[in-house]
Design a protein around this motif. Structure first.
Motif, PDB file in Angstrom:
ATOM      1  N   LYS A 256       0.856  -1.191   0.000  1.00  0.00           N
ATOM      2  CA  LYS A 256       0.000   0.000   0.000  1.00  0.00           C
ATOM      3  C   LYS A 256       0.890   1.237   0.000  1.00  0.00           C
ATOM      4  O   LYS A 256       1.706   1.430   0.904  1.00  0.00           O
ATOM      5  CB  LYS A 256      -0.896  -0.013   1.241  1.00  0.00           C
ATOM      6  N   VAL A 257       0.716   2.088  -1.013  1.00  0.00           N
ATOM      7  CA  VAL A 257       1.447   3.344  -1.105  1.00  0.00           C
ATOM      8  C   VAL A 257       0.430   4.478  -1.164  1.00  0.00           C
ATOM      9  O   VAL A 257      -0.485   4.449  -1.987  1.00  0.00           O
ATOM     10  CB  VAL A 257       2.359   3.393  -2.343  1.00  0.00           C
ATOM     11  N   VAL A 258       0.582   5.470  -0.312  1.00  0.00           N
ATOM     12  CA  VAL A 258      -0.323   6.615  -0.261  1.00  0.00           C
ATOM     13  C   VAL A 258       0.377   7.800  -0.929  1.00  0.00           C
ATOM     14  O   VAL A 258       1.324   8.356  -0.380  1.00  0.00           O
ATOM     15  CB  VAL A 258      -0.701   6.963   1.196  1.00  0.00           C
ATOM     16  N   VAL A 259      -0.101   8.206  -2.106  1.00  0.00           N
ATOM     17  CA  VAL A 259       0.601   9.254  -2.846  1.00  0.00           C
ATOM     18  C   VAL A 259       0.000  10.638  -2.651  1.00  0.00           C
ATOM     19  O   VAL A 259       0.626  11.631  -3.023  1.00  0.00           O
ATOM     20  CB  VAL A 259       0.671   8.941  -4.360  1.00  0.00           C
ATOM     21  N   ASP A 260      -1.213  10.717  -2.087  1.00  0.00           N
ATOM     22  CA  ASP A 260      -1.778  12.044  -1.826  1.00  0.00           C
ATOM     23  C   ASP A 260      -2.686  11.977  -0.613  1.00  0.00           C
ATOM     24  O   ASP A 260      -2.722  10.966   0.096  1.00  0.00           O
ATOM     25  CB  ASP A 260      -2.484  12.620  -3.056  1.00  0.00           C
ATOM     26  N   GLY A 261      -3.408  13.077  -0.367  1.00  0.00           N
ATOM     27  CA  GLY A 261      -4.221  13.172   0.833  1.00  0.00           C
ATOM     28  C   GLY A 261      -5.670  12.810   0.591  1.00  0.00           C
ATOM     29  O   GLY A 261      -5.982  11.788  -0.012  1.00  0.00           O
ATOM     30  N   SER A 262      -6.583  13.668   1.067  1.00  0.00           N
ATOM     31  CA  SER A 262      -8.004  13.372   0.996  1.00  0.00           C
ATOM     32  C   SER A 262      -8.780  14.635   0.651  1.00  0.00           C
ATOM     33  O   SER A 262      -8.258  15.756   0.735  1.00  0.00           O
ATOM     34  CB  SER A 262      -8.504  12.813   2.336  1.00  0.00           C
ATOM     35  N   LEU A 263     -10.037  14.439   0.274  1.00  0.00           N
ATOM     36  CA  LEU A 263     -10.894  15.570  -0.066  1.00  0.00           C
ATOM     37  C   LEU A 263     -11.224  16.402   1.162  1.00  0.00           C
ATOM     38  O   LEU A 263     -11.049  17.626   1.179  1.00  0.00           O
ATOM     39  CB  LEU A 263     -12.180  15.069  -0.735  1.00  0.00           C
ATOM     40  N   ASN A 264     -11.733  15.771   2.224  1.00  0.00           N
ATOM     41  CA  ASN A 264     -12.174  16.534   3.387  1.00  0.00           C
ATOM     42  C   ASN A 264     -11.026  17.354   3.986  1.00  0.00           C
ATOM     43  O   ASN A 264     -11.224  18.477   4.444  1.00  0.00           O
ATOM     44  CB  ASN A 264     -12.750  15.597   4.445  1.00  0.00           C
ATOM     45  N   THR A 265      -9.825  16.807   3.973  1.00  0.00           N
ATOM     46  CA  THR A 265      -8.669  17.508   4.512  1.00  0.00           C
ATOM     47  C   THR A 265      -8.077  18.479   3.483  1.00  0.00           C
ATOM     48  O   THR A 265      -7.146  19.217   3.795  1.00  0.00           O
ATOM     49  CB  THR A 265      -7.619  16.495   4.996  1.00  0.00           C
ATOM     50  N   ASP A 368     -21.470  17.062  -0.445  1.00  0.00           N
ATOM     51  CA  ASP A 368     -21.537  18.507  -0.208  1.00  0.00           C
ATOM     52  C   ASP A 368     -20.143  19.132  -0.172  1.00  0.00           C
ATOM     53  O   ASP A 368     -19.939  20.253  -0.662  1.00  0.00           O
ATOM     54  CB  ASP A 368     -22.275  18.799   1.095  1.00  0.00           C
ATOM     55  N   ILE A 369     -19.194  18.413   0.404  1.00  0.00           N
ATOM     56  CA  ILE A 369     -17.815  18.904   0.419  1.00  0.00           C
ATOM     57  C   ILE A 369     -17.270  18.974  -1.000  1.00  0.00           C
ATOM     58  O   ILE A 369     -16.597  19.942  -1.384  1.00  0.00           O
ATOM     59  CB  ILE A 369     -16.946  17.991   1.302  1.00  0.00           C
ATOM     60  N   ALA A 370     -17.573  17.974  -1.817  1.00  0.00           N
ATOM     61  CA  ALA A 370     -17.124  17.985  -3.206  1.00  0.00           C
ATOM     62  C   ALA A 370     -17.751  19.139  -3.980  1.00  0.00           C
ATOM     63  O   ALA A 370     -17.078  19.784  -4.799  1.00  0.00           O
ATOM     64  CB  ALA A 370     -17.465  16.653  -3.876  1.00  0.00           C
ATOM     65  N   ASP A 371     -19.022  19.413  -3.733  1.00  0.00           N
ATOM     66  CA  ASP A 371     -19.680  20.521  -4.437  1.00  0.00           C
ATOM     67  C   ASP A 371     -19.001  21.856  -4.155  1.00  0.00           C
ATOM     68  O   ASP A 371     -19.025  22.763  -4.995  1.00  0.00           O
ATOM     69  CB  ASP A 371     -21.155  20.595  -4.035  1.00  0.00           C
ATOM     70  N   VAL A 372     -18.386  21.983  -2.975  1.00  0.00           N
ATOM     71  CA  VAL A 372     -17.691  23.224  -2.623  1.00  0.00           C
ATOM     72  C   VAL A 372     -16.242  23.202  -3.100  1.00  0.00           C
ATOM     73  O   VAL A 372     -15.789  24.115  -3.803  1.00  0.00           O
ATOM     74  CB  VAL A 372     -17.737  23.458  -1.097  1.00  0.00           C
ATOM     75  N   HIS A 373     -15.515  22.161  -2.753  1.00  0.00           N
ATOM     76  CA  HIS A 373     -14.069  22.164  -2.974  1.00  0.00           C
ATOM     77  C   HIS A 373     -13.670  21.607  -4.333  1.00  0.00           C
ATOM     78  O   HIS A 373     -12.529  21.855  -4.783  1.00  0.00           O
ATOM     79  CB  HIS A 373     -13.368  21.404  -1.847  1.00  0.00           C
ATOM     80  N   TRP A 374     -14.558  20.871  -4.974  1.00  0.00           N
ATOM     81  CA  TRP A 374     -14.336  20.432  -6.349  1.00  0.00           C
ATOM     82  C   TRP A 374     -15.417  20.994  -7.258  1.00  0.00           C
ATOM     83  O   TRP A 374     -15.880  20.334  -8.189  1.00  0.00           O
ATOM     84  CB  TRP A 374     -14.308  18.905  -6.429  1.00  0.00           C
ATOM     85  N   ALA A 375     -15.831  22.207  -6.995  1.00  0.00           N
ATOM     86  CA  ALA A 375     -16.911  22.836  -7.775  1.00  0.00           C
ATOM     87  C   ALA A 375     -16.563  22.825  -9.257  1.00  0.00           C
ATOM     88  O   ALA A 375     -15.437  23.122  -9.661  1.00  0.00           O
ATOM     89  CB  ALA A 375     -17.121  24.273  -7.290  1.00  0.00           C
TER      90      ALA A 375
END
Length: 487
Positions: A256-265, A368-375
């Motif tokens: 398992k390799v984590v290359v980036d973070g998350s939407l909420n953060t 709802d978070i996606a609608d704001v931060h990935w508008a």
């Protein structure tokens, strides 16, 4: 192993009743009901039989201990979260090594950002660490930060590289009795689960065989490894698919390799910047947790050691970069999450031989978070339908404790894109039910297949959204033995 006949069940197609004969851990026969039987006979009385369910992405230890943490799932502001911790303190909340640990806050839509000073003022004498719902950040006061050697800024939030490396300090897996793991595994079996892919950042290849030997026998487990233990796994000669326990329940999983973070953060690595300001504004377009050159090196080393890869990529740039590495190396693998994907990249999953391991409940939690931060980009966010139409192979999971370890939740959300009283969100991204079921299993109801089965009270194909979500499970069988039985 004793033979067993499941009499008078029906396949999900709702056709005539059948008898399913199990022997030596496999399906020995499927025939019209009323014929010869073998061993114990269990009357299914018209219930429906299907392949046992898998959750393709869990953090099992985190899931086990989430119930021991202060629940912050319903908090909507820093004040809400502080109030929840205060209520827990008033009722003598359990502590982890003397630290008040909460779990489940999501600050993506908070109008007021978290604050170190606010937690210090509220809890001057306690060490407090609050884990975000996506596991990618922690909000803490000064005492909490000092306990774990962390250095938050004025927000009190530590995220990604510094946080992920510290998260396992809060797990205390060694102090959790094996009975707690058994109870959670049994609860999963009651929902029809026969196996999980565990991506916990611990020595899974050692811990899971020990749990199985101690009696945790309700689930099959693929035990992953993270980069910091890759060389140890290779030195032990462990290869993906190797059996790690005496009964064959635990197998070596993937790197398992984590290359980036998350939407909420707001740390998922994207082509476009996040709007506004807040505790994560300094990340701009997100975080590249593992540089591309390092990812390439890790995948090559894993391939040399016979360990297959699974790479966490949430943002659209992360997905682009990861796909390019897989294409360059000419090796197949799994992309975990694939939450935001450029239109031109969907087809590349197929060409590169990549599996998209996705979590449909996240789309409902984060719409709802996606609608704001990935508008303006949500038509290609959590785009399960686009992935399927491109020909990509899918696996469904929960990312528990980020969402409950219950594949019926994933199936319902994946096929309807709705939950509660809300309309479907981007309904064009719904999955056909047969695809969602296939993506939640590893076998078929067919002779010669493993006797890993679920018996349910309703035909999934005749069930509405909430009937799917709350599907009553009458029995679960693992290798022909009952791990849950209500028939």
């Amino acid at each position: 192993m004793n033979a067993l006949t499941l009499r008078g069940g029906r396949a999900y197609d709702g056709a005539d009743p059948i008898d399913v004969v199990l022997n030596d851990g496999t399906i020995a026969a499927i025939r019209p009901t009323g014929g010869p039987v073998a061993g114990e006979v269990v009357d299914l009385d018209g219930r429906f039989v299907g392949p046992g369910l898998w959750d393709a992405h869990v953090h099992f230890t985190q899931w086990v201990i989430s119930s021991r943490r202060i629940d912050l799932a319903d908090t909507r502001s820093p004040e809400d979260a502080i109030a929840a911790v205060r209520r827990a303190v008033a009722t003598d909340a359990p502590r982890t090594d003397g630290v008040l640990v909460g779990y489940g806050y999501r600050d993506g839509l908070w109008s007021t950002p978290p604050s170190l000073a606010a937690l210090d003022e509220a809890f001057p004498d306690d060490a407090v660490v609050l884990v975000s719902g996506d596991l990618h950040a922690g909000w803490m006061n000064t005492r909490g930060a000092e306990r774990f050697g962390l250095r938050p800024d004025a927000t009190g939030v530590v995220s990604e590289r510094d946080w992920i490396g510290s998260l396992q300090r809060f797990q205390e897996a060694a102090s959790i009795p094996v009975e707690a793991f058994a109870q959670v595994a049994d609860a999963a079996a009651r929902r029809g689960v026969v196996g999980v892919v565990d991506y916990e950042n611990v020595p899974n290849f050692a811990e899971w065989p020990a749990r199985a030997a101690a009696g945790v026998r309700s689930l099959r487990v693929d035990a992953s490894v993270w980069p910091d233990r890759l060389e140890e796994a290779i030195s032990l000669g462990l290869r993906t698919g190797d059996v790690l326990d005496g009964e064959g329940l635990v197998r070596m999983g993937r790197l398992k390799v984590v290359v980036d973070g998350s939407l909420n953060t707001r740390t998922a690595w994207c082509w476009d910047p996040y709007p506004g300001s807040g505790p994560h504004a300094e990340h701009g377009c997100g975080v590249q947790s593992v540089p591309v050159d390092e990812l390439r090196r890790l995948l090559l080393r894993a391939r040399e050691g016979g360990i297959l890869p699974a790479v966490h990529a949430i943002g659209d740039r992360a997905n682009t970069e990861v796909i390019e590495v897989f294409e360059e190396l000419g090796m197949p693998g799994i992309i975990e999450h694939a939450q935001l994907v450029r239109d031109e990249d969907f087809a590349r999953f197929v060409r590169a031989g990549l599996i998209a391991s996705v979590q449909p409940e996240h789309a409902m939690d984060d719409r709802d978070i996606a609608d704001v931060h990935w508008a303006g980009r949500t038509a290609r966010a959590f785009a399960f339908g686009s992935l399927h139409r491109s020909g990509a192979a899918l696996r469904l999971g929960s990312d528990a404790p980020v969402a409950p370890l219950d594949p019926w939740h994933a199936i319902a959300s994946g096929t309807t894109r709705s939950r509660g009283d809300r309309d479907a969100w981007h309904p064009e991204q719904r999955l056909p039910l047969d695809v969602a079921l296939d993506a939640s299993t590893r076998s078929r109801l067919a002779v010669g297949q493993p006797a890993d089965l679920v018996v349910v009270e309703r035909d999934p194909f005749a069930s509405e959204r909430d009937e799917l979500r709350e599907m009553p499970v009458a029995a679960t069988l693992l290798g022909g033995r009952f791990t849950h039985r209500a028939v």
